[in-house]
Design a protein around this motif. Sequence first.
Motif, PDB file in Angstrom:
ATOM      1  N   ASN A   1       3.609 -32.924 -26.072  1.00  0.00           N
ATOM      2  CA  ASN A   1       2.757 -32.135 -25.188  1.00  0.00           C
ATOM      3  C   ASN A   1       1.354 -32.049 -25.800  1.00  0.00           C
ATOM      4  O   ASN A   1       1.167 -31.466 -26.865  1.00  0.00           O
ATOM      5  CB  ASN A   1       3.374 -30.745 -25.000  1.00  0.00           C
TER       6      ASN A   1
ATOM      7  N   TYR B   1      -4.910 -33.721 -22.303  1.00  0.00           N
ATOM      8  CA  TYR B   1      -3.770 -32.832 -22.060  1.00  0.00           C
ATOM      9  C   TYR B   1      -2.731 -33.521 -21.193  1.00  0.00           C
ATOM     10  O   TYR B   1      -3.000 -34.552 -20.555  1.00  0.00           O
ATOM     11  CB  TYR B   1      -4.207 -31.517 -21.418  1.00  0.00           C
TER      12      TYR B   1
ATOM     13  N   LYS C   1      -4.430 -29.758 -29.920  1.00  0.00           N
ATOM     14  CA  LYS C   1      -3.070 -29.703 -30.469  1.00  0.00           C
ATOM     15  C   LYS C   1      -2.097 -30.604 -29.713  1.00  0.00           C
ATOM     16  O   LYS C   1      -2.171 -30.725 -28.495  1.00  0.00           O
ATOM     17  CB  LYS C   1      -2.535 -28.266 -30.441  1.00  0.00           C
TER      18      LYS C   1
ATOM     19  N   ASN D   1       1.819 -34.240 -20.684  1.00  0.00           N
ATOM     20  CA  ASN D   1       2.972 -34.684 -21.460  1.00  0.00           C
ATOM     21  C   ASN D   1       2.995 -36.198 -21.572  1.00  0.00           C
ATOM     22  O   ASN D   1       2.715 -36.899 -20.611  1.00  0.00           O
ATOM     23  CB  ASN D   1       4.269 -34.221 -20.790  1.00  0.00           C
TER      24      ASN D   1
ATOM     25  N   LYS E   1      -1.858 -30.285 -25.638  1.00  0.00           N
ATOM     26  CA  LYS E   1      -2.111 -28.967 -25.053  1.00  0.00           C
ATOM     27  C   LYS E   1      -3.538 -28.839 -24.539  1.00  0.00           C
ATOM     28  O   LYS E   1      -4.475 -29.275 -25.206  1.00  0.00           O
ATOM     29  CB  LYS E   1      -1.852 -27.884 -26.092  1.00  0.00           C
TER      30      LYS E   1
ATOM     31  N   GLU F   1      -5.691 -23.662 -28.922  1.00  0.00           N
ATOM     32  CA  GLU F   1      -4.815 -24.828 -28.754  1.00  0.00           C
ATOM     33  C   GLU F   1      -5.604 -26.137 -28.760  1.00  0.00           C
ATOM     34  O   GLU F   1      -5.042 -27.193 -28.492  1.00  0.00           O
ATOM     35  CB  GLU F   1      -4.079 -24.718 -27.404  1.00  0.00           C
TER      36      GLU F   1
END
Length: 410
Positions: free
Chosen positions: A202, A185, A215, A187, A204, A212
């Motif tokens: 991003n 996870y 993803k 950015n 997630k 999520e």
Amino acid sequence: MFSRNDFSIWSILRKCIGMELSKITMPVIFNEPLSFLQRLTEYMEHTYLIQKASSLSDPTERMQCVAAFAVSAVASQWERTGKPFNPLLGETYELVRDDLGFRLISEQVSHHPPISAFHAEGLNNDFVFHGSIYPKLKFWGKSVEAEPKGTITLELLEHNEAYTWTNPTCCVHNIIVGKLWIEQYGNVEITNHKTGDKCVLNFKPCGLFGKELHKVEGYIQDKSKKKLCALYGKWTECLYSVDPATFDAFKKNDKKNTEEKKHSKQVSASEESDEMPMPDSESVFVIPGSVLLWRIAPRPPNSAQMYNFTSFAMVLNEIDKDMESVIPKTDCRLRPDIRAMENGEIDLASEEKKRLEEKQRAARKNRSRSEEDWRTRWFHQGPNPHNGAQDWLYSGSYWDRNYSNLPDIY
């Protein structure tokens, strides 16, 4: 692969909550038979994406391929819950893949903090890909979080372009009890230093019901922040690009449907658990009009018994007579504890790991007595030429095959 069921990781880790884990010695049973330098080389599995980026004339399309490459570089971590061996100071690894069109050299340039530097180049002089990774590991009671500090740089030589980014945070859950599982996870911001375009992805976190899980989504934008295209997919599976307006409309609609579902099914937060959530559906919903940028190659059928290695990972420790006569004595393939583990000799692997760690400590003591500094061989410290961040840069001459005065680390 050895069964880890008879070992309690908790007995080792309970003393370390909130601590940096790089100083803790873990039993070899929790490892996989590769060094972290070899594991880093797995970034190169989907090199074809770099070559494809090189062949494109449109800068947005190039950025799409670079973004797909950045996502594909972490895909091999899926279900890889074994810990790679910590490289010894001065350890090196090289990989030449004529079939994939690259060669790579890496070196462990620092022990505390542990820093691994790598430098890969296209065999057709089409690209240079390099970076230094300094994984910060933290233990949070039920999970271990690895934050991969350090810059990654890709240069597309024909376009005179450089891209930089850092990898997402990786977290291994259920360290104490239950089935281990992994999520990434945070950015990831990829910058094209020539055009000023950015791709912000991003990764997630999994969320309450795993909706999520895995993803990834984001946008490519120009230097005035105008969205040029949207990207979405899963880092374990695939990445697509689509027009940003289409994507935003889809997201809005998707959100509305989710809210409606929520109202019809009120759930108490106490149901949240650390168990690995099952994704809604196996695959990514493809928005009409999307273009596939990358799809993961299937793993070999026996992968689950083989530390969940990809086909690419399975050959990283291969050695033959011809190779043995040219590689330096610091190469991971010659490292006895990893080799013993690969050969199924777990007790020998454990003894050798301990011996190598003690040898490394003794060498460090000797250096501090004689006030001698450790000198890296193939990399030097300096600012990254594109973003100015502290980095380790390749000094050259490794491929001349002149390996005199190398340290005796094994």
